[in-house]
Design a protein around this motif. Structure first.
Motif, mmCIF file in Angstrom:
data_model
loop_
_atom_site.group_PDB
_atom_site.id
_atom_site.type_symbol
_atom_site.label_atom_id
_atom_site.label_comp_id
_atom_site.label_asym_id
_atom_site.label_seq_id
_atom_site.Cartn_x
_atom_site.Cartn_y
_atom_site.Cartn_z
ATOM 1 N N VAL A 69 20.937 -9.195 72.571
ATOM 2 C CA VAL A 69 21.876 -8.397 71.783
ATOM 3 C C VAL A 69 21.897 -6.967 72.306
ATOM 4 O O VAL A 69 21.045 -6.564 73.107
ATOM 5 C CB VAL A 69 21.511 -8.404 70.281
ATOM 6 C CG1 VAL A 69 21.553 -9.813 69.706
ATOM 7 C CG2 VAL A 69 20.142 -7.768 70.047
ATOM 8 N N THR A 70 22.867 -6.194 71.826
ATOM 9 C CA THR A 70 22.964 -4.766 72.131
ATOM 10 C C THR A 70 22.759 -3.970 70.849
ATOM 11 O O THR A 70 23.347 -4.291 69.811
ATOM 12 C CB THR A 70 24.333 -4.423 72.745
ATOM 13 O OG1 THR A 70 24.461 -5.095 73.997
ATOM 14 C CG2 THR A 70 24.478 -2.924 72.973
ATOM 15 N N LEU A 71 21.918 -2.953 70.925
ATOM 16 C CA LEU A 71 21.704 -2.029 69.815
ATOM 17 C C LEU A 71 22.526 -0.771 70.068
ATOM 18 O O LEU A 71 22.491 -0.216 71.171
ATOM 19 C CB LEU A 71 20.230 -1.652 69.695
ATOM 20 C CG LEU A 71 19.229 -2.784 69.481
ATOM 21 C CD1 LEU A 71 17.806 -2.227 69.433
ATOM 22 C CD2 LEU A 71 19.539 -3.560 68.218
ATOM 23 N N THR A 72 23.243 -0.303 69.041
ATOM 24 C CA THR A 72 24.069 0.894 69.183
ATOM 25 C C THR A 72 23.777 1.870 68.049
ATOM 26 O O THR A 72 23.865 1.515 66.871
ATOM 27 C CB THR A 72 25.568 0.550 69.194
ATOM 28 O OG1 THR A 72 25.835 -0.350 70.278
ATOM 29 C CG2 THR A 72 26.410 1.800 69.373
ATOM 30 N N GLY A 73 23.411 3.084 68.426
ATOM 31 C CA GLY A 73 23.153 4.149 67.465
ATOM 32 C C GLY A 73 24.141 5.285 67.642
ATOM 33 O O GLY A 73 25.102 5.169 68.432
ATOM 34 N N PRO A 74 23.928 6.401 66.950
ATOM 35 C CA PRO A 74 24.866 7.534 67.020
ATOM 36 C C PRO A 74 25.020 8.134 68.417
ATOM 37 O O PRO A 74 26.073 8.666 68.758
ATOM 38 C CB PRO A 74 24.240 8.552 66.065
ATOM 39 C CG PRO A 74 23.397 7.750 65.136
ATOM 40 C CD PRO A 74 22.863 6.619 65.959
ATOM 41 N N ILE A 123 24.260 -3.998 65.683
ATOM 42 C CA ILE A 123 23.790 -5.029 66.605
ATOM 43 C C ILE A 123 24.996 -5.866 67.006
ATOM 44 O O ILE A 123 25.752 -6.333 66.148
ATOM 45 C CB ILE A 123 22.734 -5.940 65.948
ATOM 46 C CG1 ILE A 123 21.542 -5.104 65.442
ATOM 47 C CG2 ILE A 123 22.258 -7.008 66.928
ATOM 48 C CD1 ILE A 123 20.485 -5.926 64.726
ATOM 49 N N SER A 124 25.170 -6.051 68.319
ATOM 50 C CA SER A 124 26.334 -6.805 68.787
ATOM 51 C C SER A 124 25.931 -7.837 69.835
ATOM 52 O O SER A 124 24.910 -7.706 70.515
ATOM 53 C CB SER A 124 27.387 -5.857 69.373
ATOM 54 O OG SER A 124 26.852 -5.096 70.434
ATOM 55 N N ALA A 125 26.775 -8.864 69.948
ATOM 56 C CA ALA A 125 26.560 -9.921 70.947
ATOM 57 C C ALA A 125 27.859 -10.686 71.133
ATOM 58 O O ALA A 125 28.461 -11.135 70.142
ATOM 59 C CB ALA A 125 25.450 -10.877 70.508
#
Length: 211
Positions: A69-74, A123-125
């Motif tokens: 998965v990909t983690l994305t923050g500010p 969280i994206s996938a």
């Protein structure tokens, strides 16, 4: 003569191996990873989807999954983050302080599962995305230990212990939380920031120190 020497060497190695087990504990470095609940598995990968087991971990029942998965923050994103199984009752991401700076968040240092009041993350996938309202922590270093080993090392469940790690840059880590259970195998877990600090490599050992 050669046969006798070979047998002697085997005996010495066996004795040294037993001595190591009695005095030292193996250290493992845990990289960034995500645990997902059933609802979030389906939101990211599809209804009825089952995580794909790839490799067993040292702790019984825990395993590495094929899914990433990909983690994305500010401030930024981190891709190719491994998912660990089995599924949890609540999703969480465990990252290092270095990861947190890259993402632009300030998670607390907690034991796994202690999520109340922690920051959230996207969280994206595969084009799908979920948002956790809370659930990002920096994993507190800890000692998984069997009751038998806990008795031998004189530690209690939830007791903070001091460990000396014998990496290429030996260091003493304080406040390492002992977690005692019949379901565990005895290992110390540190994150990659701590691993880099002590010069960790696979097979690195540590010892509980007093005073």
């Amino acid at each position: 003569m050669a046969e006798a020497m070979g047998q002697t060497e085997q005996i010495v190695q066996a004795v040294m191996g037993e001595l190591k087990k009695r005095l030292f504990i193996e250290v493992e470095a845990s990289g960034r990873h995500v645990h997902l609940c059933r609802k979030d598995v389906e939101a990211l990968f599809g209804t009825g989807y089952q995580l794909t087991r790839v490799r067993e971990l040292s702790q019984p029942g825990q395993f590495v999954c094929k899914e990433r998965v990909t983690l994305t923050g500010p401030k930024g994103s981190i891709s190719n983050v491994v998912v660990l199984g089995p599924e949890r009752s609540q999703s969480q991401a465990e990252i290092s302080k270095t990861d947190a700076l890259a993402l632009g968040i300030d998670p607390p240092v907690r034991l796994s599962g202690e999520l109340k009041g922690s920051p959230g993350i996207k969280i994206s996938a595969g084009g799908r995305e979920i948002t956790l309202e809370e659930g990002v922590i920096i994993a507190k270093r800890h000692l998984h230990i069997t009751p038998q080993d806990a008795e031998r090392f004189h530690v209690q469940d939830r007791e903070p212990v001091k460990i000396k790690v014998f990496g290429s840059r030996p260091v003493i880590f304080e406040d390492t939380i002992a977690r005692v259970s019949e379901e565990f195998q005895t290992y110390v877990h540190i994150d990659y920031d701590e691993a880099n600090a002590c010069g960790f490599q696979k097979g690195t050992l540590c010892r509980i120190v007093r005073g």
